[in-house]
Enzyme design. Structure first.
Site, short mmCIF file in Angstrom:
data_model
loop_
_atom_site.label_atom_id
_atom_site.label_comp_id
_atom_site.label_asym_id
_atom_site.label_seq_id
_atom_site.Cartn_x
_atom_site.Cartn_y
_atom_site.Cartn_z
N GLU A 103 29.70 -11.61 28.31
CA GLU A 103 30.54 -12.83 28.88
C GLU A 103 29.74 -13.90 28.19
OE1 GLU A 103 28.27 -10.59 30.82
OE2 GLU A 103 29.95 -9.70 31.93
N TYR A 106 32.45 -13.72 18.29
CA TYR A 106 32.68 -12.45 18.75
C TYR A 106 34.19 -11.97 18.25
CZ TYR A 106 28.74 -13.61 21.75
OH TYR A 106 27.74 -14.20 22.28
C1 LIG Z 1 26.80 -18.64 18.51
C2 LIG Z 1 25.59 -18.49 17.55
C3 LIG Z 1 24.69 -17.33 18.08
C4 LIG Z 1 26.18 -18.51 16.24
O1 LIG Z 1 25.04 -18.30 15.40
P1 LIG Z 1 25.13 -18.65 13.75
O2 LIG Z 1 24.04 -18.28 13.16
O3 LIG Z 1 25.61 -19.86 13.65
O4 LIG Z 1 26.52 -17.59 13.24
P2 LIG Z 1 27.16 -17.12 12.10
O5 LIG Z 1 26.61 -18.24 11.02
O6 LIG Z 1 27.23 -16.02 11.58
O7 LIG Z 1 28.62 -17.93 12.17
C5 LIG Z 1 28.93 -19.17 12.44
C6 LIG Z 1 29.79 -19.73 11.38
O8 LIG Z 1 29.22 -19.85 10.15
C7 LIG Z 1 30.10 -19.40 9.26
N1 LIG Z 1 28.93 -18.43 8.24
C8 LIG Z 1 28.85 -16.99 8.31
N2 LIG Z 1 28.13 -16.75 7.36
C9 LIG Z 1 28.03 -17.87 6.58
C10 LIG Z 1 27.14 -18.17 5.32
N3 LIG Z 1 26.50 -17.22 4.84
N4 LIG Z 1 27.43 -19.54 4.78
C11 LIG Z 1 28.22 -20.43 5.53
N5 LIG Z 1 28.79 -20.33 6.58
C12 LIG Z 1 28.67 -18.84 7.02
C13 LIG Z 1 30.76 -18.17 10.08
O9 LIG Z 1 32.08 -17.87 9.47
C14 LIG Z 1 31.02 -18.99 11.43
O10 LIG Z 1 32.23 -19.95 11.17
P3 LIG Z 1 33.16 -20.36 12.28
O11 LIG Z 1 32.32 -20.72 13.20
O12 LIG Z 1 34.00 -21.19 11.95
O13 LIG Z 1 33.90 -18.82 12.65
C15 LIG Z 1 24.72 -19.97 17.53
O14 LIG Z 1 25.62 -20.90 17.53
C16 LIG Z 1 23.91 -19.93 18.91
O15 LIG Z 1 22.81 -19.73 18.97
N6 LIG Z 1 24.42 -20.90 20.03
C17 LIG Z 1 23.75 -21.15 21.02
C18 LIG Z 1 23.30 -19.94 22.01
C19 LIG Z 1 24.72 -19.39 22.52
O16 LIG Z 1 25.67 -19.78 22.87
N7 LIG Z 1 24.48 -17.99 22.23
C20 LIG Z 1 26.00 -17.06 22.60
C21 LIG Z 1 25.94 -17.01 24.16
S1 LIG Z 1 27.20 -15.91 24.54
#
Ligand SMILES: CC(C)(COP(=O)(O)OP(=O)(O)OC[C@H]1O[C@@H](n2cnc3c(N)ncnc32)[C@H](O)[C@@H]1OP(=O)(O)O)[C@@H](O)C(=O)NCCC(=O)NCCS
Length: 183
Positions: A125, A137
């Site tokens: 969810e 996701y």
């Molecule tokens: C959702 C969450 C876990 C994502 O974490 P993150 O570490 O930013 O995830 P990633 O880096 O793998 O991916 C995010 C973006 O970075 C990009 N990315 C991935 N690897 C990358 C890299 N090596 N260099 C640059 N960008 C990158 C991805 O393509 C992605 O882009 P998009 O958003 O346009 O699809 C984070 O934002 C978070 O903790 N949010 C708050 C808590 C939350 O909402 N959790 C989910 C509850 S359901």
């Protein structure tokens, strides 16, 4: 510098490091949890309860943390397995570390765990307004299958329910994927 000394220590490439979450991680996890989920943060007891099912024969939970070279917590994630169904319980990355692939690494780790638990499907969810997490996701092939009204309390925010079939072979969805259903 001696020629025998590498320009970059190999271990620098290994961070953030992923490892099993243990009870002593709960305090730093709670700090991140309360920052990232201010409206509906899990309690200490909820994490204890999850970790109580994460070890030994019959374990049904998999929890992992990500930390930097200094041991500072950068993220965490957890999965629950029940029969052939797994649920992403939580996934979180410290805001300063967003966008570097750590969320993807944590999710990959959870999907490996789902495969090890022999789960055929993974559900989750996510808040309908959390587009960043939904994109993560979707990249792994999760499809929206419904909405749970008022799932997140006390804010009364709806949850989008997403499902991934065959977590052993996550396949990114195409832009033409079906729009979210409405439960
Ligand atoms: C959702 C969450 C876990 C994502 O974490 P993150 O570490 O930013 O995830 P990633 O880096 O793998 O991916 C995010 C973006 O970075 C990009 N990315 C991935 N690897 C990358 C890299 N090596 N260099 C640059 N960008 C990158 C991805 O393509 C992605 O882009 P998009 O958003 O346009 O699809 C984070 O934002 C978070 O903790 N949010 C708050 C808590 C939350 O909402 N959790 C989910 C509850 S359901």
């Amino acid at each position: 510098m001696s020629t025998a000394e590498p320009a970059t220590a190999p271990e620098e490439e290994d961070f953030p490091r992923l490892r099993e979450m243990r009870w002593w991680d709960i305090d730093p996890v709670l700090v991140l949890e309360r920052t990232l989920f201010p409206d509906d943060a899990w309690s200490r007891g909820m994490f204890w309860s999850e970790l109580a099912h994460a070890r030994g024969p019959g374990a049904t939970r998999h929890y992992v943390v990500a930390e930097d070279a200094e041991g500072t917590l950068l993220g965490y994630a957890g999965l629950a397995a029940s029969g052939d169904l797994a649920d992403v319980q939580t996934i979180a990355v410290a805001e300063a570390a967003w966008g570097h692939g750590l969320g993807s690494r944590l999710l990959t780790d959870l999907l490996r765990a789902a495969t090890a638990f022999e789960c055929a499907e993974v559900m989750l969810e996510v808040r309908v307004d959390n587009l960043r997490a939904q994109r993560l996701y979707e990249r792994y092939g999760f499809q929206p299958i419904g909405v749970r009204r008022g799932y997140y309390q006390p804010g009364n925010v709806d949850a989008l329910v997403m499902r991934l079939t065959d977590p052993a072979n996550p396949a990114p969805s195409t832009p033409e994927s079906e729009p979210p259903g409405h439960g």
